[in-house]
Motif scaffolding. Sequence first.
Motif, PDB file in Angstrom:
ATOM      1  N   ALA A 293      -5.217   1.946  -9.520  1.00 50.18           N
ATOM      2  CA  ALA A 293      -4.124   1.740  -8.572  1.00 50.18           C
ATOM      3  C   ALA A 293      -4.412   0.521  -7.695  1.00 50.18           C
ATOM      4  O   ALA A 293      -3.529  -0.301  -7.437  1.00 50.18           O
ATOM      5  N   GLY A 294      -5.684   0.399  -7.246  1.00 48.80           N
ATOM      6  CA  GLY A 294      -6.071  -0.749  -6.421  1.00 48.80           C
ATOM      7  C   GLY A 294      -5.864  -2.047  -7.169  1.00 48.80           C
ATOM      8  O   GLY A 294      -5.334  -3.017  -6.620  1.00 48.80           O
ATOM      9  N   ILE A 295      -6.290  -2.059  -8.448  1.00 50.68           N
ATOM     10  CA  ILE A 295      -6.165  -3.282  -9.237  1.00 50.68           C
ATOM     11  C   ILE A 295      -4.702  -3.667  -9.390  1.00 50.68           C
ATOM     12  O   ILE A 295      -4.326  -4.833  -9.223  1.00 50.68           O
ATOM     13  N   LEU A 296      -3.844  -2.678  -9.692  1.00 53.32           N
ATOM     14  CA  LEU A 296      -2.420  -2.995  -9.914  1.00 53.32           C
ATOM     15  C   LEU A 296      -1.773  -3.544  -8.648  1.00 53.32           C
ATOM     16  O   LEU A 296      -1.048  -4.542  -8.688  1.00 53.32           O
TER      17      LEU A 296
ATOM     18  N   THR B  42       3.110   5.954  -2.774  1.00 50.37           N
ATOM     19  CA  THR B  42       4.199   6.883  -3.077  1.00 50.37           C
ATOM     20  C   THR B  42       4.699   6.752  -4.515  1.00 50.37           C
ATOM     21  O   THR B  42       5.333   7.672  -5.014  1.00 50.37           O
ATOM     22  N   THR B  43       4.427   5.625  -5.174  1.00 48.33           N
ATOM     23  CA  THR B  43       4.955   5.449  -6.527  1.00 48.33           C
ATOM     24  C   THR B  43       3.858   5.382  -7.591  1.00 48.33           C
ATOM     25  O   THR B  43       3.851   6.157  -8.544  1.00 48.33           O
ATOM     26  N   LEU B  44       2.908   4.449  -7.409  1.00 46.52           N
ATOM     27  CA  LEU B  44       1.894   4.252  -8.445  1.00 46.52           C
ATOM     28  C   LEU B  44       0.925   5.420  -8.538  1.00 46.52           C
ATOM     29  O   LEU B  44       0.620   5.895  -9.630  1.00 46.52           O
ATOM     30  N   VAL B  45       0.458   5.890  -7.372  1.00 48.94           N
ATOM     31  CA  VAL B  45      -0.573   6.928  -7.389  1.00 48.94           C
ATOM     32  C   VAL B  45      -0.081   8.207  -8.079  1.00 48.94           C
ATOM     33  O   VAL B  45      -0.780   8.743  -8.947  1.00 48.94           O
ATOM     34  N   PRO B  46       1.135   8.711  -7.771  1.00 43.83           N
ATOM     35  CA  PRO B  46       1.625   9.883  -8.527  1.00 43.83           C
ATOM     36  C   PRO B  46       1.744   9.618 -10.029  1.00 43.83           C
ATOM     37  O   PRO B  46       1.425  10.494 -10.833  1.00 43.83           O
ATOM     38  N   LEU B  47       2.171   8.390 -10.399  1.00 45.87           N
ATOM     39  CA  LEU B  47       2.277   8.056 -11.827  1.00 45.87           C
ATOM     40  C   LEU B  47       0.914   8.130 -12.510  1.00 45.87           C
ATOM     41  O   LEU B  47       0.766   8.710 -13.584  1.00 45.87           O
ATOM     42  N   ILE B  48      -0.098   7.496 -11.853  1.00 46.68           N
ATOM     43  CA  ILE B  48      -1.439   7.497 -12.446  1.00 46.68           C
ATOM     44  C   ILE B  48      -2.008   8.909 -12.453  1.00 46.68           C
ATOM     45  O   ILE B  48      -2.731   9.297 -13.364  1.00 46.68           O
TER      46      ILE B  48
ATOM     47  N   GLY C 156       0.824  -1.199   0.000  1.00 52.51           N
ATOM     48  CA  GLY C 156       0.000   0.000   0.000  1.00 52.51           C
ATOM     49  C   GLY C 156       0.857   1.248   0.000  1.00 52.51           C
ATOM     50  O   GLY C 156       0.607   2.196  -0.750  1.00 52.51           O
ATOM     51  N   PHE C 157       1.884   1.239   0.816  1.00 53.86           N
ATOM     52  CA  PHE C 157       2.771   2.398   0.922  1.00 53.86           C
ATOM     53  C   PHE C 157       3.487   2.650  -0.401  1.00 53.86           C
ATOM     54  O   PHE C 157       3.563   3.780  -0.885  1.00 53.86           O
ATOM     55  N   TRP C 158       3.957   1.571  -1.016  1.00 49.72           N
ATOM     56  CA  TRP C 158       4.625   1.707  -2.306  1.00 49.72           C
ATOM     57  C   TRP C 158       3.646   2.226  -3.359  1.00 49.72           C
ATOM     58  O   TRP C 158       3.970   3.126  -4.142  1.00 49.72           O
TER      59      TRP C 158
ATOM     60  N   LEU D 225      -1.160  10.620 -15.479  1.00 44.99           N
ATOM     61  CA  LEU D 225      -1.924  10.105 -16.614  1.00 44.99           C
ATOM     62  C   LEU D 225      -3.337  10.673 -16.611  1.00 44.99           C
ATOM     63  O   LEU D 225      -3.862  11.092 -17.636  1.00 44.99           O
ATOM     64  N   HIS D 226      -3.952  10.659 -15.451  1.00 43.49           N
ATOM     65  CA  HIS D 226      -5.360  11.059 -15.329  1.00 43.49           C
ATOM     66  C   HIS D 226      -5.644  11.300 -13.853  1.00 43.49           C
ATOM     67  O   HIS D 226      -5.736  10.347 -13.090  1.00 43.49           O
ATOM     68  N   PRO D 227      -5.756  12.572 -13.384  1.00 38.61           N
ATOM     69  CA  PRO D 227      -6.002  12.816 -11.970  1.00 38.61           C
ATOM     70  C   PRO D 227      -7.317  12.178 -11.526  1.00 38.61           C
ATOM     71  O   PRO D 227      -8.180  11.993 -12.377  1.00 38.61           O
ATOM     72  N   PRO D 228      -7.538  11.816 -10.268  1.00 35.49           N
ATOM     73  CA  PRO D 228      -6.716  12.142  -9.106  1.00 35.49           C
ATOM     74  C   PRO D 228      -5.617  11.138  -8.787  1.00 35.49           C
ATOM     75  O   PRO D 228      -4.852  11.391  -7.859  1.00 35.49           O
ATOM     76  N   GLY D 229      -5.514  10.047  -9.467  1.00 39.34           N
ATOM     77  CA  GLY D 229      -4.433   9.109  -9.177  1.00 39.34           C
ATOM     78  C   GLY D 229      -4.856   7.991  -8.247  1.00 39.34           C
ATOM     79  O   GLY D 229      -4.739   6.830  -8.594  1.00 39.34           O
TER      80      GLY D 229
END
Lengths: 292, 289
Positions: free
Chosen positions: A152-155, A134-140, A129-131, A143-147
Amino acid sequence: MIWSRHNISSPSASADARMLWLLRGAAGTATALVLLIFLFLLVESWPALRHISIGRFLIDPSWNPGESMYKLTPMLSGTLYAAGGALLLATPLGIASALFIAYYASPRSASIYTRVVELLAGIPSVVYGFWGLTTLVPLINQLHPPGASLLAGILVLTLMILPTIALTAHAALFSVPPDYLRSAAALGISRWGMIRGVALPAAKTGIAAGIILAAGRAIGETMAVLMVTGNVVQHAASLFDPIRTLAANIALEMPYATGDHRAALFVSGLTLMLLVMMLWSLAAPLGRNRDA
Amino acid sequence: MPETVSVKSAGVHRDRFAQLTVCIAAFLVCAAFVWILSDLVRGGMAHLSWNFLFDAPRDAGRAGGIGPILVSTVLVLLVALTVALPLGWMTAALLAEYVSADGTFGSAARYSLQMLAAVPSIVFGLFGNAFFSIYLGMGFSILSGGLTLACMLLPILVSTGEAGLRAVPDAYRLSAAALGMSRKATLLHLLLPAAAPSLAAGLLLGIGRAIAETAALLFTSGYVDRMPGSLLDSGRTLAIHIFDLSMNVSGGDASAHASALVLITALLLINIAAIRLTAGWQRRKIVSE
C-alpha cells in the motif's frame, strides 16, 4: 519642481544604499536558514549521540525506547523498500507519461494530460494517505490480510512521485534540440527508433536528475506512508507485511518522546536530512550539465 | 527482398507496441486521478453542507463542522505569508538585480535555498518544534506553526520571484537608468509590477503548499480543535483534521471525506489559477518578443 522631491524619479544615493542593506539582510536570513535547521537538529540530537554510540543504532536488539534500545535498521529498511518500490513503478510510468506528452499525444490531449499530472502533484499527502487508507488498504486486505502493508505504501508513494518524474523528464525531452529529431526523421527512423536512439539518450541526464529528486521526496514522505503502512517496526519479509519508515516513526512518537528517546528521534531526522541532501547533491550537477 | 520487408514489419510492430505501452501508461495515470477524485467526491458530498463549513466540530469531529479549523488554517497561512513574502521577494530582488548569478553570495544563496527545498517536511516539523515552540517559547501555537511553514515556503517564493524578475527585459532597466530613476524606484515601481504575474503565481503555489502541509504542523501548531482566541493558541489545520479523523477517531470517516473534499477543492482552484497565470504570462512574453 519642488514636488519632484517626493517623485519616484529623484535619485537618492542614501535611499538606494539603505534598500541594498535591507535586501542583503533578508537574503542573508534566507540563506542562513538551512544552517540554522541543521544546527538545531544537531543540538537536539547531541544527547543521544553522546550517550548512545552510533553503533547501537544498528546493533541494538530492537527499537524499544522505553528500555533504551534504539535499533533504527528496521525503519531504515522500511524507508528504503518503500522508496525503492515506488521508484521502480513510478520511473517507467513517469517516463512514459513524458513521452506521451512530448511525442504521442495531440497538442490538445497533451495539454489536458499535463494538467492532470500537475493536479496530481498538487494533491496533499494527507489526502493520498486518506484515500489509501479507505480504498487501497481494504482492497489489499481482500487479497492478503492485513492490508496496511509495504505494498500500500509503495502504491501511494508511486502516485505521489510520478508527477515529479514525468514533469522533469518532459522538461528534459523538451530541451532536446529539434535538429536532432528532424535529422532522425530525415533518416527515416521510426518514431520509437527516434525516441530510443536519439531523444532518450539526449535527455538522459535531465531524466536521471528528476528520478533522484523523486527518490528524495519518497524517502522524506511522512503522512501518506504513515497512514497506509501499518507502522509495525520490522524488516518486511514480503510486500504484504506492515512496515514503519523513519519519517513515520518521528511523526508517531514525537508527541510523547522525552530525553534520550526524543534525541534519538532527532537523530533519525538528521539521518533523513543527510540522506536527502546526499541525493540532492547527486542530482544538482546533473541538472547543471543539462543547462550548459 | 523478402528479408527487408520482414525487418521493416518488425520495426512497425515495435513502433505499435511502444505506442500502445505509452498510451496505456498515460491512461493508467488518468484513471488513478479520476479514481481518487471520484472516491473523494462520492464519500464527501453527502456530508458536505453550509453548516458543515461553519459549525464547530462535536464529538471529536464525528459530528458538527469545520468552522474553527478553517479559521486556524487561514491564520496559520496568514502568519506564514506575512513572514515569508517580504523575506522571499526581497531575497529574489537581491539575487536577480544586485548580485551576479555566479558570484560567491549569489551561488551560496541559491545553493542553500535549493537545499532548503529538498528538506523533508517532517524535518521542518522537528526544527519548528525545537526552535519556535521550545527555544523561542511559543509552545504549540498558530504562530509557531506559521513560522515553520514560512521556512518551507521561502524556496518557492524566491525561485518564482527571481525567475519573474529575470524575465523582465533589460530595456526596462536601461530606460529607467536613462530617465535618472534611482535603483530603488526602478525596482519598486517598474520591475516588481512588471514581474507581478510571476510573483502572484509563486504566491498561489506557496498557498497551495501551505494548506496541504501536515507533517510540519503536527508538533508546532498542534491538535486543538477549538476556535483560536489568539495567535498563541494552538490551532488545528484542515490537513491535520483529516489526519486525526482518519487515524485516531473511529467513525470519523464521513467528516474526513467531507474535509478532504473541501481541501482538494480549494487546492484545485488555487492550482488552476496558478497554471492560468503562468501560462498567460508566458504567452504574453512570447508575443512581446
